[in-house]
Design a protein around this motif. Structure first.
Motif, PDB file in Angstrom:
ATOM      1  N   THR A 197       0.829  -1.207   0.000  1.00  0.00           N
ATOM      2  CA  THR A 197       0.000   0.000   0.000  1.00  0.00           C
ATOM      3  C   THR A 197       0.859   1.251   0.000  1.00  0.00           C
ATOM      4  O   THR A 197       0.594   2.216  -0.739  1.00  0.00           O
ATOM      5  N   ALA A 198       1.909   1.200   0.826  1.00  0.00           N
ATOM      6  CA  ALA A 198       2.807   2.352   0.881  1.00  0.00           C
ATOM      7  C   ALA A 198       3.502   2.569  -0.457  1.00  0.00           C
ATOM      8  O   ALA A 198       3.705   3.708  -0.903  1.00  0.00           O
ATOM      9  N   LEU A 199       3.867   1.451  -1.106  1.00  0.00           N
ATOM     10  CA  LEU A 199       4.512   1.574  -2.415  1.00  0.00           C
ATOM     11  C   LEU A 199       3.571   2.178  -3.454  1.00  0.00           C
ATOM     12  O   LEU A 199       3.972   3.012  -4.267  1.00  0.00           O
TER      13      LEU A 199
ATOM     14  N   CYS B 168       3.393   5.709  -2.971  1.00  0.00           N
ATOM     15  CA  CYS B 168       4.660   6.331  -3.368  1.00  0.00           C
ATOM     16  C   CYS B 168       4.723   6.507  -4.885  1.00  0.00           C
ATOM     17  O   CYS B 168       5.197   7.534  -5.402  1.00  0.00           O
ATOM     18  N   LEU B 169       4.238   5.483  -5.599  1.00  0.00           N
ATOM     19  CA  LEU B 169       4.270   5.539  -7.066  1.00  0.00           C
ATOM     20  C   LEU B 169       3.353   6.612  -7.622  1.00  0.00           C
ATOM     21  O   LEU B 169       3.609   7.164  -8.700  1.00  0.00           O
ATOM     22  N   THR B 170       2.251   6.881  -6.911  1.00  0.00           N
ATOM     23  CA  THR B 170       1.305   7.900  -7.392  1.00  0.00           C
ATOM     24  C   THR B 170       1.713   9.321  -6.994  1.00  0.00           C
ATOM     25  O   THR B 170       1.101  10.295  -7.412  1.00  0.00           O
ATOM     26  N   ASN B 171       2.719   9.387  -6.164  1.00  0.00           N
ATOM     27  CA  ASN B 171       3.172  10.702  -5.705  1.00  0.00           C
ATOM     28  C   ASN B 171       4.491  11.035  -6.411  1.00  0.00           C
ATOM     29  O   ASN B 171       5.528  10.456  -6.135  1.00  0.00           O
ATOM     30  N   SER B 172       4.421  11.971  -7.331  1.00  0.00           N
ATOM     31  CA  SER B 172       5.609  12.296  -8.136  1.00  0.00           C
ATOM     32  C   SER B 172       6.719  12.937  -7.327  1.00  0.00           C
ATOM     33  O   SER B 172       7.865  13.030  -7.790  1.00  0.00           O
TER      34      SER B 172
ATOM     35  N   ASN C 233      13.506   6.168  -2.215  1.00  0.00           N
ATOM     36  CA  ASN C 233      12.496   5.629  -1.317  1.00  0.00           C
ATOM     37  C   ASN C 233      11.725   4.491  -1.973  1.00  0.00           C
ATOM     38  O   ASN C 233      11.391   3.485  -1.345  1.00  0.00           O
ATOM     39  N   ILE C 234      11.425   4.670  -3.260  1.00  0.00           N
ATOM     40  CA  ILE C 234      10.707   3.623  -3.985  1.00  0.00           C
ATOM     41  C   ILE C 234      11.539   2.353  -4.024  1.00  0.00           C
ATOM     42  O   ILE C 234      11.045   1.240  -3.788  1.00  0.00           O
ATOM     43  N   SER C 235      12.803   2.489  -4.318  1.00  0.00           N
ATOM     44  CA  SER C 235      13.690   1.335  -4.399  1.00  0.00           C
ATOM     45  C   SER C 235      13.789   0.621  -3.047  1.00  0.00           C
ATOM     46  O   SER C 235      13.797  -0.619  -2.970  1.00  0.00           O
TER      47      SER C 235
ATOM     48  N   LEU D 172      11.488   0.572  -0.653  1.00  0.00           N
ATOM     49  CA  LEU D 172      10.235  -0.128  -0.396  1.00  0.00           C
ATOM     50  C   LEU D 172      10.155  -1.432  -1.200  1.00  0.00           C
ATOM     51  O   LEU D 172       9.699  -2.458  -0.707  1.00  0.00           O
ATOM     52  N   VAL D 173      10.605  -1.382  -2.440  1.00  0.00           N
ATOM     53  CA  VAL D 173      10.597  -2.582  -3.273  1.00  0.00           C
ATOM     54  C   VAL D 173      11.481  -3.667  -2.657  1.00  0.00           C
ATOM     55  O   VAL D 173      11.118  -4.845  -2.604  1.00  0.00           O
ATOM     56  N   ASP D 174      12.654  -3.260  -2.197  1.00  0.00           N
ATOM     57  CA  ASP D 174      13.571  -4.220  -1.576  1.00  0.00           C
ATOM     58  C   ASP D 174      12.960  -4.845  -0.326  1.00  0.00           C
ATOM     59  O   ASP D 174      13.095  -6.056  -0.072  1.00  0.00           O
ATOM     60  N   GLU D 175      12.277  -4.007   0.483  1.00  0.00           N
ATOM     61  CA  GLU D 175      11.659  -4.526   1.711  1.00  0.00           C
ATOM     62  C   GLU D 175      10.537  -5.519   1.389  1.00  0.00           C
ATOM     63  O   GLU D 175      10.390  -6.551   2.054  1.00  0.00           O
ATOM     64  N   ILE D 176       9.750  -5.174   0.372  1.00  0.00           N
ATOM     65  CA  ILE D 176       8.667  -6.083  -0.031  1.00  0.00           C
ATOM     66  C   ILE D 176       9.240  -7.409  -0.526  1.00  0.00           C
ATOM     67  O   ILE D 176       8.770  -8.490  -0.152  1.00  0.00           O
ATOM     68  N   ASN D 177      10.250  -7.333  -1.364  1.00  0.00           N
ATOM     69  CA  ASN D 177      10.846  -8.563  -1.887  1.00  0.00           C
ATOM     70  C   ASN D 177      11.451  -9.418  -0.773  1.00  0.00           C
ATOM     71  O   ASN D 177      11.306 -10.646  -0.760  1.00  0.00           O
ATOM     72  N   ALA D 178      12.144  -8.766   0.178  1.00  0.00           N
ATOM     73  CA  ALA D 178      12.740  -9.508   1.279  1.00  0.00           C
ATOM     74  C   ALA D 178      11.669 -10.152   2.152  1.00  0.00           C
ATOM     75  O   ALA D 178      11.799 -11.307   2.575  1.00  0.00           O
ATOM     76  N   SER D 179      10.588  -9.409   2.423  1.00  0.00           N
ATOM     77  CA  SER D 179       9.504  -9.959   3.235  1.00  0.00           C
ATOM     78  C   SER D 179       8.827 -11.134   2.537  1.00  0.00           C
ATOM     79  O   SER D 179       8.499 -12.142   3.163  1.00  0.00           O
ATOM     80  N   ASN D 180       8.627 -11.006   1.217  1.00  0.00           N
ATOM     81  CA  ASN D 180       8.014 -12.099   0.472  1.00  0.00           C
ATOM     82  C   ASN D 180       8.865 -13.364   0.508  1.00  0.00           C
ATOM     83  O   ASN D 180       8.355 -14.479   0.645  1.00  0.00           O
ATOM     84  N   ARG D 181      10.180 -13.193   0.379  1.00  0.00           N
ATOM     85  CA  ARG D 181      11.068 -14.356   0.438  1.00  0.00           C
ATOM     86  C   ARG D 181      11.029 -15.002   1.814  1.00  0.00           C
ATOM     87  O   ARG D 181      11.061 -16.224   1.951  1.00  0.00           O
TER      88      ARG D 181
END
Length: 292
Positions: free
Chosen positions: A82-84, A87-91, A97-99, A101-110
């Motif tokens: 949700t936070a990502l 973030c993507l909709t906010n220019s 910061n986007i990168s 969040l992506v890393d945190e999501i990927n790590a959590s998914n793994r």
């Protein structure tokens, strides 16, 4: 005071027996020694059984904690997603910061997938163990054997009619083939601990050197443990024997059918859950490295 009261009947009985000539002094000494040995073994079995029950309760608690943590991580991933999206909709948000969040999501998914895979592996092994055992037993044997998987633990319930002579803790000849099949499964799954638990009905017992149903249930469990070790080669370090007497019924003791169900010996097979504790304490190394 309590110990004096316990020994007083024995002392009176000893004087009565010796004075009446019912048994010789040598025979009485042998009986007294056997009685003392049984008391010592019974205390040892009770202590070992209590320790195993405590370990089993801890294992079940760990599994529950693991399931709760999996759910917590899933919730965390949803929040991060949700936070990502925001973030993507906010220019005005920076690429850094986007990168992150992506890393945190990927790590959590793994990490979530690693936890799920570990739990699924344990559940799958339990099902394979159960299927292998039931396939190895004949239709006639299955009348006296009940196999269930409850909360990640395999329970094999054996009727006393199949295992023992009536009112005895000596294993009958007909039980040998069934025990050998169970022993083979236990040996195939060497990472599992095994608790043998004796249970009786509520009918009082009166046998030489067996004081009550507590004694009978513990001695029956010990007989199965020793058969698995001495006759079928199961590593004794994996085995624990314990008796619950009449105090763990699965049916009413008011009927013959209910008492028959309560007279049983359970072989409880539990996976070693040290790996689950390590997972709960810290994330997998791959997740930690990727998130740094």
């Amino acid at each position: 005071m309590k110990q004096k009261m316990l020994y007083l009947p024995m002392a009176i009985l000893s004087i009565a027996l010796l004075s009446s000539g019912c048994v010789g002094s040598k025979k009485y000494t042998q009986l007294q020694t056997q009685y003392t040995d049984l008391q010592t073994k019974h205390k040892e079995l009770d202590l070992k059984y209590l320790n195993s029950q405590h370990d089993l309760a801890n294992a079940q608690s760990r599994v529950k904690n693991l399931e709760e943590q999996i759910e917590s991580y899933r919730s965390n991933v949803a929040s991060l997603q949700t936070a990502l999206d925001k973030c993507l909709t906010n220019s005005n948000q920076g690429n850094a910061n986007i990168s992150k969040l992506v890393d945190e999501i990927n790590a959590s998914n793994r990490y979530i997938q690693h936890l799920v895979n570990t739990k699924n592996k344990s559940d799958s092994l339990n099902m394979v163990l159960t299927n292998n055992l039931t396939r190895s037993l004949s239709r006639e044997e299955m009348r006296d054997v009940d196999v269930q998987v409850l909360k990640g633990v395999v329970y094999i319930s054996l009727s006393d009619n199949m295992l023992y002579k009536s009112g005895s803790y000596e294993i009958s000849a007909q039980a040998g083939e069934t025990l050998s099949k169970i022993a083979k499964i236990i040996k195939d799954y060497s990472d599992y601990d095994v608790l043998i638990e004796g249970n009786t009905d509520s009918m009082p017992i009166s046998k030489t050197n067996i004081r009550n149903n507590w004694d009978l249930s513990a001695l029956r469990a010990s007989s199965v443990v020793q058969a698995l070790q001495n006759e079928y080669g199961v590593n004794p370090k994996r085995l624990t024997a314990g008796g619950r007497g009449e105090y763990n019924p699965v049916a009413s003791n008011d009927t013959n059918e209910g008492r028959t169900k309560n007279r049983r010996t359970q072989i409880i097979i539990t996976p070693k859950l040290d790996q689950f504790m390590e997972l709960i304490d810290k994330a997998p190394e791959s997740s930690q490295e990727d998130s740094e």
